[in-house]
Design an enzyme around this catalytic site. Structure first.
Site, mmCIF file in Angstrom:
data_model
loop_
_atom_site.group_PDB
_atom_site.id
_atom_site.type_symbol
_atom_site.label_atom_id
_atom_site.label_comp_id
_atom_site.label_asym_id
_atom_site.label_seq_id
_atom_site.Cartn_x
_atom_site.Cartn_y
_atom_site.Cartn_z
ATOM 1 N N CYS A 188 -1.313 -0.094 7.481
ATOM 2 C CA CYS A 188 -0.624 1.164 7.162
ATOM 3 C C CYS A 188 -0.561 2.085 8.373
ATOM 4 O O CYS A 188 0.458 2.733 8.611
ATOM 5 C CB CYS A 188 -1.304 1.852 5.991
ATOM 6 S SG CYS A 188 -1.148 0.911 4.457
ATOM 7 N N GLU A 222 0.752 3.999 1.624
ATOM 8 C CA GLU A 222 1.080 4.514 2.957
ATOM 9 C C GLU A 222 2.123 3.645 3.658
ATOM 10 O O GLU A 222 3.011 4.160 4.331
ATOM 11 C CB GLU A 222 -0.183 4.600 3.839
ATOM 12 C CG GLU A 222 -1.301 5.416 3.250
ATOM 13 C CD GLU A 222 -2.254 4.586 2.392
ATOM 14 O OE1 GLU A 222 -3.378 5.063 2.164
ATOM 15 O OE2 GLU A 222 -1.897 3.472 1.942
ATOM 16 N N CYS A 238 -5.244 1.947 6.189
ATOM 17 C CA CYS A 238 -5.814 0.742 6.791
ATOM 18 C C CYS A 238 -5.064 0.431 8.085
ATOM 19 O O CYS A 238 -4.097 1.113 8.451
ATOM 20 C CB CYS A 238 -5.718 -0.429 5.807
ATOM 21 S SG CYS A 238 -4.028 -1.042 5.563
ATOM 22 N N HIS A 254 0.850 -1.188 0.000
ATOM 23 C CA HIS A 254 0.000 0.000 0.000
ATOM 24 C C HIS A 254 0.886 1.239 0.000
ATOM 25 O O HIS A 254 1.972 1.241 0.594
ATOM 26 C CB HIS A 254 -0.891 0.026 1.244
ATOM 27 C CG HIS A 254 -1.854 -1.110 1.328
ATOM 28 N ND1 HIS A 254 -2.804 -1.168 2.316
ATOM 29 C CD2 HIS A 254 -2.024 -2.225 0.569
ATOM 30 C CE1 HIS A 254 -3.528 -2.268 2.164
ATOM 31 N NE2 HIS A 254 -3.067 -2.933 1.105
#
Length: 170
Positions: free
Chosen positions: A96, A65, A93, A63
């Site tokens: 992250c 992030e 999420c 991801h």
């Protein structure tokens, strides 16, 4: 009594739109439409990161992030990162948020909420979204992480528009 700050006021909307532009670049490159930027305490963009699912070889943990938090923690000291802001096209999420917390980044500003993203993407195999606000993850920590968002939520949601339905056809 208010305390004067020598920190510049950040233009959250302009910086968030820059994260949206990174998300569009990721999408144009064939990846998931998520983007993040890291801004230092003076307001300068010091890192950009698109989602890396495809770029990292179908890595479900790539991801934007998480990748930028990892890069930041390898590059900067936690004391420096505590004064930084991570702008993300979507709410980080749980994974992250954990990476952001462990890296020591002090503030997160996001566009689309995790709850709205889950409603938009459904149960897509490449994005099994958790409905767990990043605020809940940060609240379990031992140091504060400021959270601002959702902000520009409709613009953020537009980044995902049609993407997951098309991806299901692949």
């Amino acid at each position: 009594m208010s305390v004067a700050s020598d920190k510049p006021a950040l233009d959250h909307e302009a910086l968030l739109r820059r994260a949206f532009a990174v998300a569009l670049q990721a999408k144009a490159a064939g990846d998931h439409p998520f983007g993040a930027i890291l801004v230092d305490g003076a307001g300068a963009v010091i890192m950009e990161q698109g989602n890396g699912f495809t770029a990292e070889g179908r890595d479900m943990t790539a991801h934007a992030e998480r990748l930028i938090a990892t890069r930041a923690s390898k590059t900067y000291a936690p004391a420096f990162l505590a004064d930084c802001t991570l702008y993300s096209s979507a709410e980080p999420c749980a994974m992250c948020a954990g990476a952001i917390y462990w890296a020591g980044i002090g503030r997160v500003v996001f566009g689309q909420s995790e709850k709205d993203l889950k409603a938009q993407t459904g149960d897509h195999a490449e994005n099994p979204t958790l409905d767990l606000p990043c605020r809940a993850v940060f609240a379990a920590g031992q140091r504060p992480v400021e959270v601002i968002g959702p902000l520009l939520a409709e613009e953020a949601a537009a980044l995902q528009s049609g993407f997951w339905a098309e991806r299901a056809k692949d």
